[in-house]
Design an enzyme around this catalytic site. Structure first.
Site, PDB file in Angstrom:
ATOM      1  N   CYS A  46      -0.578   4.129   2.043  1.00  0.00           N
ATOM      2  CA  CYS A  46      -0.465   4.039   3.502  1.00  0.00           C
ATOM      3  C   CYS A  46       0.968   4.321   3.950  1.00  0.00           C
ATOM      4  CB  CYS A  46      -0.817   2.641   4.015  1.00  0.00           C
ATOM      5  SG  CYS A  46      -2.127   1.839   3.154  1.00  0.00           S
ATOM      6  N   ASP A  47       1.931   3.790   3.220  1.00  0.00           N
ATOM      7  CA  ASP A  47       3.305   3.762   3.728  1.00  0.00           C
ATOM      8  C   ASP A  47       4.289   4.652   2.982  1.00  0.00           C
ATOM      9  OD1 ASP A  47       2.380   1.807   5.471  1.00  0.00           O
ATOM     10  OD2 ASP A  47       2.858   0.187   4.087  1.00  0.00           O
TER      11      ASP A  47
ATOM     12  N   CYS B  42       0.831  -1.205   0.000  1.00  0.00           N
ATOM     13  CA  CYS B  42       0.000   0.000   0.000  1.00  0.00           C
ATOM     14  C   CYS B  42       0.863   1.251   0.000  1.00  0.00           C
ATOM     15  CB  CYS B  42      -0.937  -0.004   1.198  1.00  0.00           C
ATOM     16  SG  CYS B  42      -1.992   1.451   1.220  1.00  0.00           S
TER      17      CYS B  42
END
Ligand code: NAP
Length: 353
Positions: free
Chosen positions: A176-177, A173
């Protein structure tokens, strides 16, 4: 004390789940949605509430949402407490983001009286009626009709070295990261050739020194408009005809690179990178259904009738990616959520009939 069975329980909280909720709520069926649990396990698997769209950036192809200055609308539409928990919306003109779109759908369902439980359903008994559903917290719910909208999650390659460095440079992701300090101004690798891969590569190029998009063939699967963004971006280099043999790294630094193998001549080469992002397709979230209804060989729910959402169990309906390995779009998921709601409504009406 006698348990009162719900009319309809919806499992899942992506576009299919919320569309089913909006329609069943407006049909006075008082739907109950299990939106999923907020756990580290779900975070790692990519199965947190609000589904896959909550893990994406801007959604440019959802009809009804041309780019605009969305902040005032979002602020007026979404419950203040939820709004405060969201990433602050851009003040600029922008296409709606996945998380924004999902908050709007959730709010719309709540506005019509949908009840929501923030937990997973981990097992079901469809042999008995009313159907029985058990949550991760161990609570049992009974329902006369069930709509399954649990979606799908990102795949990993399955290499031991990949497992070793999950959360230490390996991620599925980018949104997200990607902004983590360890990835800033560093070379990064994205694996895959579909829309997700080109979207992730384009996103990561904002932070990385360079993004290598590694694809196993000599042609991308992604839509032409998104491919073009990759080809036009000077910070993205496509590495054609290669797969990952091993993720390289150590305990101190996490990922330091990848060893690639050519799919043409089996030769190997190494790329220095501080992160590897997977975008290689999806697996449906159907493990909790094993043995309870018919699945396809690839794990997706088998629909019993073309153009209907009925499953092999009467009274159980499926909507969205959990039963769709072909279209997999937010709009098709939402459309099939509407269909499942109408199918459930008619089923319940006929039963009472
Ligand atoms: P996808 O279209 O199935 O693409 C998966 C990619 O990963 C393919 O290029 C595939 O290679 C590659 N791949 C699969 N297994 C692999 C392995 N073991 N090793 C190396 N490469 C592997 O999946 P997706 O990109 O996640 O897209 C899924 C759906 O969501 C699509 O319908 C897509 O249009 C949609 N989507 C849309 C948007 C958007 O419009 N903004 C964004 C994201 C996703 P091959 O090509 O060789 O099979």
């Amino acid at each position: 004390m006698d348990v009162v069975a719900e009319n309809v329980v919806i499992i899942g909280s992506g576009p299919a789940g919320w569309a089913s909720a909006i329609y069943t709520a407006r049909a006075n069926l008082q739907p109950l949605v299990f939106e999923g649990a907020v756990t580290e396990e779900n975070r790692q698997a990519g199965t947190l509430p609000l589904g896959q769209l909550a893990l994406t950036t801007e959604v440019e192809n959802y009809p009804g949402f041309p780019a605009g200055v969305l902040k005032p609308f979002l602020e007026s539409a979404i419950d203040p407490q939820r709004f405060a928990m969201m990433a602050p919306p851009s003040e600029e003109k922008h296409a709606v983001t996945g998380p924004e779109l999902m908050e709007l759908m959730r709010q719309q369902a709540v506005n019509f009286g949908t009840r929501i439980i923030t937990d997973d359903i981990v097992s079901v008994d469809f042999q008995r009626t009313p159907f029985q559903l058990t949550s991760r917290e161990g609570n049992t719910t009974e329902a006369h009709a069930v709509i399954i909208a649990t979606g799908a999650r990102a795949n990993y390659l399955g290499l031991p070295s990949e497992d070793r460095f999950k959360n230490r440079g390996v991620s599925a992701c980018a949104v997200c990261d990607g902004a983590l300090p360890r990835f800033r101004n560093r070379p990064l690798v994205v694996i895959g050739g579909g829309d997700s891969a080109v979207e992730e590569a384009t996103y990561l190029a904002k932070f990385a020194s360079i993004v290598y998009l590694v694809h196993r063939r000599d042609e991308l699967r992604a839509s032409k408009i998104m491919q073009q963004r990759v080809f036009n971006n000077p910070k993205i280099e496509v590495v054609w005809n290669h797969v990952v043999d091993e993720v390289l790294g150590n305990d101190e630094d996490g990922v330091t690179g990848v060893r690639l193998r050519s799919t043409v001549d089996d030769s190997t080469r190494e790329l220095e990178a501080s992160g590897m992002f997977l975008a290689i397709g999806h697996t449906p979230n159907t493990a909790f259904l094993q043995g309870q209804l018919e699945l396809q060989d690839n794990g997706y729910i088998k629909l019993a009738t073309p153009f209907r959402t009925n499953t092999s169990v009467e009274g159980v309906f499926a909507a969205g990616d959990v039963a769709d390995d072909y279209y997999r779009q937010a709009i098709t998921a939402a459309g099939s959520g509407c269909m499942a709601a109408l199918d459930a409504e008619r089923y319940l009406a006929a039963r009472e009939g």
